[in-house]
Design a protein around this motif. Structure first.
Motif, PDB file in Angstrom:
ATOM      1  N   ASP A   1     -36.475  -0.435 -16.866  1.00 44.64           N
ATOM      2  CA  ASP A   1     -36.383  -0.411 -15.385  1.00 44.64           C
ATOM      3  C   ASP A   1     -34.820  -1.162 -15.020  1.00 44.64           C
ATOM      4  OD1 ASP A   1     -38.909   0.692 -15.355  1.00 44.64           O
ATOM      5  OD2 ASP A   1     -39.414  -1.994 -15.422  1.00 44.64           O
ATOM      6  N   SER A   2     -34.235  -1.851 -16.756  1.00 46.77           N
ATOM      7  CA  SER A   2     -33.684  -2.076 -16.509  1.00 46.77           C
ATOM      8  C   SER A   2     -32.637  -2.519 -17.658  1.00 46.77           C
ATOM      9  CB  SER A   2     -33.291  -4.116 -15.869  1.00 46.77           C
ATOM     10  OG  SER A   2     -33.865  -4.494 -16.640  1.00 46.77           O
ATOM     11  N   VAL A   3     -31.145  -2.384 -17.633  1.00 50.64           N
ATOM     12  CA  VAL A   3     -30.285  -2.426 -18.746  1.00 50.64           C
ATOM     13  C   VAL A   3     -29.055  -3.748 -19.134  1.00 50.64           C
ATOM     14  CG1 VAL A   3     -30.227  -0.155 -19.533  1.00 50.64           C
ATOM     15  CG2 VAL A   3     -28.740  -1.263 -17.504  1.00 50.64           C
ATOM     16  N   GLU A   4     -29.096  -4.355 -19.961  1.00 53.42           N
ATOM     17  CA  GLU A   4     -27.958  -5.562 -20.400  1.00 53.42           C
ATOM     18  C   GLU A   4     -26.413  -5.098 -19.282  1.00 53.42           C
ATOM     19  OE1 GLU A   4     -26.321  -7.947 -23.693  1.00 53.42           O
ATOM     20  OE2 GLU A   4     -28.348  -6.910 -23.867  1.00 53.42           O
ATOM     21  N   MET A   5     -25.858  -6.438 -19.007  1.00 54.15           N
ATOM     22  CA  MET A   5     -25.198  -5.575 -17.462  1.00 54.15           C
ATOM     23  C   MET A   5     -23.861  -6.830 -18.372  1.00 54.15           C
ATOM     24  SD  MET A   5     -26.073  -3.063 -16.291  1.00 54.15           S
ATOM     25  CE  MET A   5     -26.585  -1.564 -14.949  1.00 54.15           C
ATOM     26  N   MET A   6     -22.789  -6.518 -18.088  1.00 54.16           N
ATOM     27  CA  MET A   6     -21.551  -6.850 -19.082  1.00 54.16           C
ATOM     28  C   MET A   6     -20.519  -6.589 -17.913  1.00 54.16           C
ATOM     29  SD  MET A   6     -20.935  -6.684 -22.682  1.00 54.16           S
ATOM     30  CE  MET A   6     -19.270  -7.624 -22.706  1.00 54.16           C
ATOM     31  N   GLU A   7     -19.105  -7.609 -17.559  1.00 53.44           N
ATOM     32  CA  GLU A   7     -18.206  -7.208 -17.200  1.00 53.44           C
ATOM     33  C   GLU A   7     -17.374  -6.148 -18.074  1.00 53.44           C
ATOM     34  OE1 GLU A   7     -16.294 -10.743 -16.397  1.00 53.44           O
ATOM     35  OE2 GLU A   7     -17.477 -11.305 -14.665  1.00 53.44           O
ATOM     36  N   LEU A   8     -17.536  -5.144 -17.803  1.00 54.85           N
ATOM     37  CA  LEU A   8     -16.487  -4.035 -17.963  1.00 54.85           C
ATOM     38  C   LEU A   8     -15.238  -3.657 -17.778  1.00 54.85           C
ATOM     39  CD1 LEU A   8     -19.458  -1.918 -18.882  1.00 54.85           C
ATOM     40  CD2 LEU A   8     -17.847  -3.551 -21.220  1.00 54.85           C
ATOM     41  N   ASP A   9     -14.156  -3.236 -18.294  1.00 55.78           N
ATOM     42  CA  ASP A   9     -12.920  -2.226 -17.724  1.00 55.78           C
ATOM     43  C   ASP A   9     -13.179  -1.218 -18.018  1.00 55.78           C
ATOM     44  OD1 ASP A   9     -10.438  -1.351 -17.365  1.00 55.78           O
ATOM     45  OD2 ASP A   9      -8.956  -2.833 -18.483  1.00 55.78           O
ATOM     46  N   MET A  10     -13.382   0.163 -17.366  1.00 51.31           N
ATOM     47  CA  MET A  10     -12.881   1.461 -17.462  1.00 51.31           C
ATOM     48  C   MET A  10     -12.345   2.123 -18.644  1.00 51.31           C
ATOM     49  SD  MET A  10     -16.565   2.251 -16.726  1.00 51.31           S
ATOM     50  CE  MET A  10     -16.146   4.045 -15.935  1.00 51.31           C
ATOM     51  N   LEU A  11     -11.478   1.838 -18.016  1.00 52.13           N
ATOM     52  CA  LEU A  11     -10.410   2.359 -18.813  1.00 52.13           C
ATOM     53  C   LEU A  11     -10.925   2.217 -20.411  1.00 52.13           C
ATOM     54  CD1 LEU A  11      -6.991   3.031 -19.083  1.00 52.13           C
ATOM     55  CD2 LEU A  11      -6.601   0.499 -19.094  1.00 52.13           C
ATOM     56  N   ASP A  12     -10.854   0.669 -20.701  1.00 54.99           N
ATOM     57  CA  ASP A  12     -11.326   0.825 -22.515  1.00 54.99           C
ATOM     58  C   ASP A  12     -12.224   1.654 -22.615  1.00 54.99           C
ATOM     59  OD1 ASP A  12      -9.287  -1.071 -23.209  1.00 54.99           O
ATOM     60  OD2 ASP A  12     -11.244  -2.981 -22.675  1.00 54.99           O
ATOM     61  N   VAL A  13     -13.235   1.808 -21.538  1.00 55.73           N
ATOM     62  CA  VAL A  13     -14.562   2.776 -21.939  1.00 55.73           C
ATOM     63  C   VAL A  13     -13.813   4.388 -22.109  1.00 55.73           C
ATOM     64  CG1 VAL A  13     -16.429   3.505 -20.658  1.00 55.73           C
ATOM     65  CG2 VAL A  13     -16.229   1.170 -20.694  1.00 55.73           C
ATOM     66  N   VAL A  14     -13.482   4.686 -21.091  1.00 54.73           N
ATOM     67  CA  VAL A  14     -12.846   5.956 -21.349  1.00 54.73           C
ATOM     68  C   VAL A  14     -11.954   5.994 -22.477  1.00 54.73           C
ATOM     69  CG1 VAL A  14     -11.775   7.652 -19.812  1.00 54.73           C
ATOM     70  CG2 VAL A  14     -13.290   5.979 -18.298  1.00 54.73           C
ATOM     71  N   GLU A  15     -11.110   5.783 -22.189  1.00 56.10           N
ATOM     72  CA  GLU A  15     -10.366   5.768 -23.480  1.00 56.10           C
ATOM     73  C   GLU A  15     -10.864   5.500 -25.472  1.00 56.10           C
ATOM     74  OE1 GLU A  15      -5.422   3.921 -22.699  1.00 56.10           O
ATOM     75  OE2 GLU A  15      -7.203   2.388 -23.637  1.00 56.10           O
ATOM     76  N   SER A  16     -11.852   4.661 -25.223  1.00 51.97           N
ATOM     77  CA  SER A  16     -12.766   5.643 -26.309  1.00 51.97           C
ATOM     78  C   SER A  16     -13.341   6.752 -25.857  1.00 51.97           C
ATOM     79  CB  SER A  16     -13.864   4.404 -26.430  1.00 51.97           C
ATOM     80  OG  SER A  16     -14.096   3.922 -27.721  1.00 51.97           O
ATOM     81  N   ALA A  17     -13.811   7.370 -25.032  1.00 51.57           N
ATOM     82  CA  ALA A  17     -15.084   8.395 -24.838  1.00 51.57           C
ATOM     83  C   ALA A  17     -14.286   9.674 -25.175  1.00 51.57           C
ATOM     84  CB  ALA A  17     -15.566   8.220 -23.858  1.00 51.57           C
ATOM     85  N   ILE A  18     -12.756   9.280 -24.880  1.00 52.96           N
ATOM     86  CA  ILE A  18     -12.277  10.533 -25.110  1.00 52.96           C
ATOM     87  C   ILE A  18     -11.674  10.651 -26.919  1.00 52.96           C
ATOM     88  CG2 ILE A  18      -9.066  11.268 -24.916  1.00 52.96           C
ATOM     89  CD1 ILE A  18      -9.360  10.017 -22.431  1.00 52.96           C
ATOM     90  N   ASP A  19     -11.200   9.929 -27.347  1.00 52.79           N
ATOM     91  CA  ASP A  19     -10.958   9.145 -28.661  1.00 52.79           C
ATOM     92  C   ASP A  19     -12.253  10.132 -29.400  1.00 52.79           C
ATOM     93  OD1 ASP A  19      -8.779   8.213 -28.447  1.00 52.79           O
ATOM     94  OD2 ASP A  19      -9.552   6.024 -28.729  1.00 52.79           O
ATOM     95  N   GLN A  20     -13.357   9.759 -28.961  1.00 56.84           N
ATOM     96  CA  GLN A  20     -14.694  10.318 -29.825  1.00 56.84           C
ATOM     97  C   GLN A  20     -14.886  12.191 -29.472  1.00 56.84           C
ATOM     98  OE1 GLN A  20     -18.164   8.108 -29.231  1.00 56.84           O
ATOM     99  NE2 GLN A  20     -17.343   6.314 -27.794  1.00 56.84           N
ATOM    100  N   VAL A  21     -14.139  12.617 -28.693  1.00 55.76           N
ATOM    101  CA  VAL A  21     -13.796  13.868 -27.790  1.00 55.76           C
ATOM    102  C   VAL A  21     -12.705  14.765 -28.656  1.00 55.76           C
ATOM    103  CG1 VAL A  21     -14.397  15.398 -26.819  1.00 55.76           C
ATOM    104  CG2 VAL A  21     -15.462  13.969 -26.080  1.00 55.76           C
ATOM    105  N   GLN A  22     -11.892  13.893 -29.089  1.00 59.91           N
ATOM    106  CA  GLN A  22     -10.423  14.509 -29.310  1.00 59.91           C
ATOM    107  C   GLN A  22     -10.617  15.779 -30.624  1.00 59.91           C
ATOM    108  OE1 GLN A  22      -7.926  14.670 -28.490  1.00 59.91           O
ATOM    109  NE2 GLN A  22      -7.383  12.931 -27.516  1.00 59.91           N
ATOM    110  N   ILE A  23     -11.642  15.279 -31.527  1.00 62.65           N
ATOM    111  CA  ILE A  23     -11.430  17.035 -32.561  1.00 62.65           C
ATOM    112  C   ILE A  23     -12.391  17.640 -32.035  1.00 62.65           C
ATOM    113  CG2 ILE A  23     -12.246  16.597 -35.451  1.00 62.65           C
ATOM    114  CD1 ILE A  23     -12.436  13.570 -35.608  1.00 62.65           C
ATOM    115  N   GLN A  24     -13.257  17.654 -30.934  1.00 62.52           N
ATOM    116  CA  GLN A  24     -13.747  18.431 -30.630  1.00 62.52           C
ATOM    117  C   GLN A  24     -12.796  19.356 -29.960  1.00 62.52           C
ATOM    118  OE1 GLN A  24     -17.169  17.623 -28.071  1.00 62.52           O
ATOM    119  NE2 GLN A  24     -17.761  19.883 -27.342  1.00 62.52           N
ATOM    120  N   ALA A  25     -12.422  18.981 -29.215  1.00 59.98           N
ATOM    121  CA  ALA A  25     -11.353  19.758 -27.831  1.00 59.98           C
ATOM    122  C   ALA A  25     -10.084  20.339 -29.136  1.00 59.98           C
ATOM    123  CB  ALA A  25     -10.568  18.681 -27.307  1.00 59.98           C
ATOM    124  N   GLN A  26      -9.301  19.118 -29.954  1.00 57.57           N
ATOM    125  CA  GLN A  26      -8.485  20.374 -30.823  1.00 57.57           C
ATOM    126  C   GLN A  26      -9.070  21.168 -31.584  1.00 57.57           C
ATOM    127  OE1 GLN A  26      -7.640  17.055 -33.426  1.00 57.57           O
ATOM    128  NE2 GLN A  26      -5.976  16.046 -31.966  1.00 57.57           N
TER     129      GLN A  26
END
Length: 271
Positions: A112-137
């Motif tokens: 019903d709920s998930v653990e939340m904390m203060e997050l910088d979405m810039l870090d979240v998006v940059e990490s996600a992009i790094d994970q998809v780079q090989i697939q994109a290349q």
């Protein structure tokens, strides 16, 4: 008499009618009862969808693997062994990916709920992009990321879930883009929201399907009418995680023109 029916509001009902004697009074009485069985019917529909999913999406790759193994057993030793191993690896990885998506969705839907904390979405998006780079290349697709360093893009959320959400959006964008093209990612603030936009220039999504795009096990068709590959779980995960964070997810697309997914999350101010 017993009968299942549905009212104008779309509720599933169980109708029970019975004639009984009216005691000392002449004639008989008709007793009518209605029971709301919407939850039961929804559970049955979910069960049917689950069985269809298990029988097709999880079973089919394994059937293909077994067929390949049988073919190699009856062929000359070493013939096309490299191609054989490539195919086995492809089907095994596809099945593993489907199973992983299924487990991720089950976990997030089961709480019903998930653990939340203060997050910088810039870090979240940059990490996600790094994970998809090989697939994109591998498909000669460029991931382009635009953001304003002066903007504060903080949200209250779960890092693992939000990162997986963005990875799913990027993976789909790469998967359905034309080779040699680009996928644009934008991160910005608008009013009291942090907005992450993922845009591709791929096959696009028919307008008639867009309302069902975030349903479990839903898969769009290409402009040529063929079903796209996948289990229809990734975008359902995106929808559920977005709702858990009090946000919204929007899509704008047209066949042959690509798609734009827009994630909106409540922005927080750091003290």
């Amino acid at each position: 008499m017993q009968k299942e029916c549905r009212n104008r509001r779309g509720m599933d009902l169980y109708l029970d009618m019975i004639l009984v004697h009216a005691g000392d009074q002449p004639g008989r009485m008709l007793i009518i009862s209605l029971k709301d069985i919407s939850d039961v019917k929804q559970a049955m529909r979910t069960r049917t969808e689950m069985l269809d999913f298990l029988s097709h999406d999880l079973r089919s790759p394994m059937v293909s693997v077994l067929a390949l193994v049988g073919k190699m057993r009856h062929g000359p030793d070493g013939e096309r062994l490299s191609d054989f191993l490539d195919n086995v690896e492809h089907y095994a990885e596809r099945n593993l990916n489907i199973a992983e998506q299924f487990l991720q969705l089950a976990r997030v839907e089961g709480v019903d709920s998930v653990e939340m904390m203060e997050l910088d979405m810039l870090d979240v998006v940059e990490s996600a992009i790094d994970q998809v780079q090989i697939q994109a290349q591998a498909r000669d697709i460029t991931l382009r990321f635009a953001y304003d360093e002066t903007e504060e893009v903080w949200v209250k959320g779960n890092n693992e879930l939000l990162e997986r959400l963005v990875v799913n959006l990027l993976t789909n964008a790469v998967k359905y883009s034309y080779e040699g093209n680009s996928v644009d990612v934008r991160l910005f603030t608008q009013g009291g929201q942090v907005t992450c936009e993922v845009r591709d220039r791929g096959v696009g999504i028919p307008e008639a399907f867009q309302d069902k795009l975030f349903d479990r096990f839903s898969r769009a068709s290409t402009s040529g009418g063929a079903r796209t590959r996948g289990a229809g779980l990734g975008l359902r995960f995106v929808k559920v995680v977005t709702e858990r964070h009090g946000g919204d997810i929007k899509v704008a697309s047209a066949p042959g023109e690509g798609s734009r997914f827009t994630l909106l999350l409540p922005r927080i101010q750091l003290s």
